[in-house]
Design a protein around this motif. Structure first.
Motif, PDB file in Angstrom:
ATOM      1  N   VAL A  39       0.879  -1.169   0.000  1.00 48.91           N
ATOM      2  CA  VAL A  39       0.000   0.000   0.000  1.00 48.91           C
ATOM      3  C   VAL A  39       0.916   1.219   0.000  1.00 48.91           C
ATOM      4  O   VAL A  39       1.740   1.380   0.899  1.00 48.91           O
ATOM      5  CB  VAL A  39      -0.929   0.021   1.225  1.00 48.91           C
ATOM      6  CG1 VAL A  39      -1.727   1.305   1.257  1.00 48.91           C
ATOM      7  CG2 VAL A  39      -1.862  -1.173   1.214  1.00 48.91           C
ATOM      8  N   GLN A  68      -4.161   6.719  -1.092  1.00 48.72           N
ATOM      9  CA  GLN A  68      -3.481   5.453  -0.876  1.00 48.72           C
ATOM     10  C   GLN A  68      -3.902   4.464  -1.953  1.00 48.72           C
ATOM     11  O   GLN A  68      -5.062   4.421  -2.338  1.00 48.72           O
ATOM     12  CB  GLN A  68      -3.813   4.895   0.508  1.00 48.72           C
ATOM     13  CG  GLN A  68      -3.350   5.792   1.626  1.00 48.72           C
ATOM     14  CD  GLN A  68      -3.788   5.300   2.987  1.00 48.72           C
ATOM     15  OE1 GLN A  68      -4.366   4.238   3.118  1.00 48.72           O
ATOM     16  NE2 GLN A  68      -3.499   6.089   4.000  1.00 48.72           N
ATOM     17  N   LEU A  94      -3.420   0.288  -3.382  1.00 52.39           N
ATOM     18  CA  LEU A  94      -2.982  -1.081  -3.203  1.00 52.39           C
ATOM     19  C   LEU A  94      -2.355  -1.531  -4.512  1.00 52.39           C
ATOM     20  O   LEU A  94      -3.032  -1.528  -5.549  1.00 52.39           O
ATOM     21  CB  LEU A  94      -4.173  -1.971  -2.838  1.00 52.39           C
ATOM     22  CG  LEU A  94      -3.891  -3.447  -2.614  1.00 52.39           C
ATOM     23  CD1 LEU A  94      -3.039  -3.637  -1.363  1.00 52.39           C
ATOM     24  CD2 LEU A  94      -5.180  -4.206  -2.478  1.00 52.39           C
TER      25      LEU A  94
END
Length: 105
Positions: free
Chosen positions: A4, A11, A13
């Motif tokens: 992440v 943010q 992933l």
């Protein structure tokens, strides 16, 4: 392996080979970019959570292209005042392909 990362106040992933669209970065297409703000790192089903970031970890990506997103219409209207405003906005972005995730160990 996944991570992440934090960039542009958001943010994401990421995994190696994944393509993401982030806030525009002022580098040329084809340039390599390094993300040092890694918040979480998962390898072999063991997660390492940073405080606030994982020490020594970094994610390497490659800028594929720059562009603009879909148009968003901003419409303001005040009833009984004959007042209305219509504006459009297209947010610039950079499309990035994640090349590799380095743990730093």
């Amino acid at each position: 392996m996944l991570a992440v990362i934090k960039t542009g106040g958001k943010q994401y992933l990421v995994t190696p080979g994944k393509k993401i669209k982030i806030e525009k970065i002022d580098k040329k297409e084809g340039a390599e970019i390094i993300f040092n703000e890694v918040l979480l790192l998962e390898k072999n089903k063991k997660a390492e959570i940073g405080t606030p970031t994982v020490k020594g970890a970094k994610v390497v990506g490659k800028i594929l292209k720059h562009g603009k997103g879909k148009k968003v219409i901003i419409f303001k209207y005040k009833a009984k005042k004959r007042e209305k405003t219509k504006k459009g906005h297209r947010q610039p972005f950079s499309e990035i392909e994640i090349v590799k995730i380095e743990t730093g160990k």
